[in-house]
Design a protein around this motif. Structure first.
Motif, short mmCIF file in Angstrom:
data_model
loop_
_atom_site.label_atom_id
_atom_site.label_comp_id
_atom_site.label_asym_id
_atom_site.label_seq_id
_atom_site.Cartn_x
_atom_site.Cartn_y
_atom_site.Cartn_z
N UNK A 1 -0.61 -14.40 -61.23
CA UNK A 1 -0.15 -15.29 -60.00
C UNK A 1 -0.38 -14.75 -58.73
N UNK A 2 -0.37 -13.57 -58.58
CA UNK A 2 -0.94 -13.25 -56.94
C UNK A 2 -0.51 -11.66 -56.89
N UNK A 3 -1.07 -11.07 -55.76
CA UNK A 3 -0.86 -9.66 -55.54
C UNK A 3 -0.52 -9.59 -54.15
N UNK A 4 0.46 -8.77 -53.68
CA UNK A 4 0.76 -8.39 -52.22
C UNK A 4 0.35 -7.00 -51.99
N UNK A 5 -0.25 -6.90 -51.00
CA UNK A 5 -0.89 -5.53 -50.61
C UNK A 5 -0.40 -5.07 -49.11
N UNK A 6 -0.30 -3.85 -48.88
CA UNK A 6 -0.10 -3.22 -47.47
C UNK A 6 -0.45 -1.95 -47.38
N UNK A 7 -0.73 -1.64 -46.21
CA UNK A 7 -1.49 -0.39 -46.10
C UNK A 7 -0.60 0.63 -44.97
N UNK A 8 -0.89 1.89 -45.06
CA UNK A 8 0.05 2.63 -44.14
C UNK A 8 -0.77 3.97 -43.84
N UNK A 9 -0.98 4.52 -42.78
CA UNK A 9 -1.28 5.90 -42.34
C UNK A 9 -0.36 6.85 -42.77
N UNK A 10 -0.24 7.75 -43.58
CA UNK A 10 0.90 8.37 -43.99
C UNK A 10 1.56 9.15 -42.90
N UNK A 11 0.75 9.21 -41.87
CA UNK A 11 1.34 10.09 -40.59
C UNK A 11 2.08 9.27 -39.65
N UNK A 12 2.30 8.01 -39.98
CA UNK A 12 2.97 7.05 -38.93
C UNK A 12 3.86 6.36 -39.83
N UNK A 13 4.76 5.33 -39.05
CA UNK A 13 5.76 4.74 -39.59
C UNK A 13 5.57 3.18 -39.92
N UNK A 14 4.61 2.62 -39.10
CA UNK A 14 4.03 1.32 -39.33
C UNK A 14 3.04 1.12 -40.36
N UNK A 15 3.28 -0.14 -40.92
CA UNK A 15 2.50 -0.66 -41.93
C UNK A 15 1.18 -1.24 -41.13
N UNK A 16 0.30 -1.55 -41.99
CA UNK A 16 -0.69 -2.52 -41.48
C UNK A 16 -1.50 -3.29 -42.61
N UNK A 17 -1.95 -4.60 -42.24
CA UNK A 17 -2.53 -5.51 -43.20
C UNK A 17 -3.68 -4.79 -43.68
N UNK A 18 -4.01 -5.33 -45.08
CA UNK A 18 -4.90 -4.67 -45.83
C UNK A 18 -6.00 -6.07 -46.27
N UNK A 19 -7.21 -5.83 -46.37
CA UNK A 19 -8.04 -6.57 -47.29
C UNK A 19 -8.61 -5.77 -48.20
N UNK A 20 -8.68 -6.35 -49.53
CA UNK A 20 -9.26 -5.61 -50.71
C UNK A 20 -10.61 -5.12 -50.45
N UNK A 21 -11.07 -4.00 -50.99
CA UNK A 21 -12.58 -3.46 -51.03
C UNK A 21 -13.20 -4.43 -51.90
N UNK A 22 -14.69 -4.12 -51.86
CA UNK A 22 -15.63 -4.90 -52.64
C UNK A 22 -15.37 -4.71 -54.16
N UNK A 23 -15.24 -3.30 -54.72
CA UNK A 23 -14.76 -3.21 -56.22
C UNK A 23 -13.61 -4.02 -56.38
N UNK A 24 -12.56 -4.01 -55.66
CA UNK A 24 -11.20 -4.81 -56.16
C UNK A 24 -11.39 -6.32 -55.97
N UNK A 25 -12.49 -6.68 -55.20
CA UNK A 25 -12.58 -8.19 -54.93
C UNK A 25 -13.35 -8.69 -56.11
N UNK A 26 -14.12 -7.74 -56.75
CA UNK A 26 -15.06 -8.29 -57.91
C UNK A 26 -13.99 -8.04 -59.17
N UNK A 27 -13.43 -7.10 -59.22
CA UNK A 27 -12.21 -6.92 -60.25
C UNK A 27 -11.22 -8.04 -60.34
N UNK A 28 -10.70 -8.56 -59.08
CA UNK A 28 -9.70 -9.39 -59.19
C UNK A 28 -10.24 -10.87 -59.44
N UNK A 29 -11.47 -11.05 -59.41
CA UNK A 29 -12.31 -12.35 -59.34
C UNK A 29 -12.37 -12.32 -60.86
N UNK A 30 -12.73 -11.46 -61.58
CA UNK A 30 -12.89 -11.52 -63.18
C UNK A 30 -11.44 -11.78 -63.85
#
Ligand SMILES: [Zn+2]
Length: 140
Positions: A74-103
């Motif tokens: 149905x869907x995937x939710x993704x979030x990123x984080x520099x482990x030295x910081x508290x806040x989270x950051x938006x993420x866009x999938x890398x090229x490998x993941x885009x191809x993988x998810x498209x399949x």
């Protein structure tokens, strides 16, 4: 999908990102929560291997789900984080993941990420992320 449900998935992805103990090289953690059409949830974080042969959070979640026989997503939710910081950051999938998810995802598969500063959910379709993907059938 209802915003309330997406926010729940994003919160779960944050938890997964915080629990990552396999990103010692980059100190950057990504949490992914994959939802199947049956309503099953598979989590993943990025797993690094001395800087090479790493696997992203998105593919970790997909591989777990696929290896247990799940075929409809149905869907995937993704979030990123520099482990030295508290806040989270938006993420866009890398090229490998885009191809993988498209399949393995269909046209209605959605990718959600979250901009914490703006308190905004960002939604992508796979077609938006990878309009020209490799496909055996299409390339025959
Ligand atoms: Zn990736």
């Amino acid at each position: 999908m209802k915003e309330e449900m997406i926010r729940k998935l994003i919160e779960e992805a944050k938890k997964i990102a915080n629990e990552n103990f396999c990103c010692k090289d980059s100190h950057f953690s990504v949490g992914a929560v994959l939802l199947t059409k049956e309503g099953k949830v598979y989590n993943g974080f990025n797993i690094e291997n001395n800087g090479i042969q790493s696997i992203c959070a998105e593919r970790t979640a997909f591989v777990k789900a696929l290896s247990e026989g799940n075929k409809e997503f149905s869907c995937i939710a993704i979030i990123g984080k520099n482990m030295d910081k508290e806040e989270f950051t938006k993420i866009v999938p890398c090229g490998y993941c885009r191809q993988f998810m498209k399949q393995y995802g269909k046209e209605d598969f959605m990718v959600y990420t979250y901009d914490e500063k703006e308190d905004k959910i960002i939604t992508y379709t796979l077609e938006e992320l990878l309009p020209h993907s490799f496909d055996f059938e299409r390339n025959e």
